[in-house]
Design an enzyme around this catalytic site. Sequence first.
Site, mmCIF file in Angstrom:
data_model
loop_
_atom_site.group_PDB
_atom_site.id
_atom_site.type_symbol
_atom_site.label_atom_id
_atom_site.label_comp_id
_atom_site.label_asym_id
_atom_site.label_seq_id
_atom_site.Cartn_x
_atom_site.Cartn_y
_atom_site.Cartn_z
ATOM 1 N N CYS A 46 10.868 87.010 132.741
ATOM 2 C CA CYS A 46 10.311 87.880 131.662
ATOM 3 C C CYS A 46 8.934 88.424 131.765
ATOM 4 C CB CYS A 46 10.728 87.514 130.283
ATOM 5 S SG CYS A 46 12.437 87.022 130.018
ATOM 6 N N ASP A 147 20.005 112.087 119.252
ATOM 7 C CA ASP A 147 21.153 112.256 118.360
ATOM 8 C C ASP A 147 21.581 110.667 117.783
ATOM 9 O OD1 ASP A 147 22.162 111.306 120.696
ATOM 10 O OD2 ASP A 147 23.711 112.891 120.795
#
Length: 232
Positions: A46, A147
């Site tokens: 990470c 959208d």
Amino acid sequence: MPGLLLGDIVPDFEADTTIGKIRFHEFLGDSWGILFSHPRDYTPVCTTELGRAVKLEPEFAKRKVRLIALSIDSVQDHLGWSKPYIGLLLQDINSYNCDEPTKTLPFPIIADPKRDLAVKLGMLDPDEKDSDGMPVTARCVFFIGPDKRMKLSILYPATTGRNFDEILRVLDSLLLTAKHNVATPVDWKPGDRVMVPPNIPEDEVSKLFPCGIDTIELPSGKNYLRYTPQPK
């Protein structure tokens, strides 16, 4: 298991983050967005990924794309990555990048300590578990259009770091094909030729693609491999 499919509307959830409480759709606004999860704070893969995301944030900003991360740690843990002080992990990320320390990450991180969002969005990695035997989040990348629908998703296991060059490449393809009626072929990179979709009739091609097309002849005799310069 709950999850998101291409074309699904991404839920308008409310969450605690390193910049305070957000409503997801409001955070995205009219922009494209990328929601990416990582297993835990203060883990090695990470750190390399967050470092790369920090380095590339100007590229995402140039494309008007909003980044937001998620892991199953709390906001208090995440603050090691972000404001109001320089946390240890953020120092690690800066050190990995060979940069001067900064006070905050350039994108927020969602806290999901109860794994509610990870379950709802289908982000858990069943094979990787924490010290309590609970599954951690996989390395998901969700590309979300203005959208609010899922346009593309990439799912890596917790053990495999993401390829951010590929993330940028497919993002460029999504932005290009959303604006122009073209498709991108295998191994396409920005600037390469693109393809004319097969649903465009031959008699419309010259009008829609004034730079011309190059049709590859095939044994079938079907003229469906049609290339044209990338629209600007």
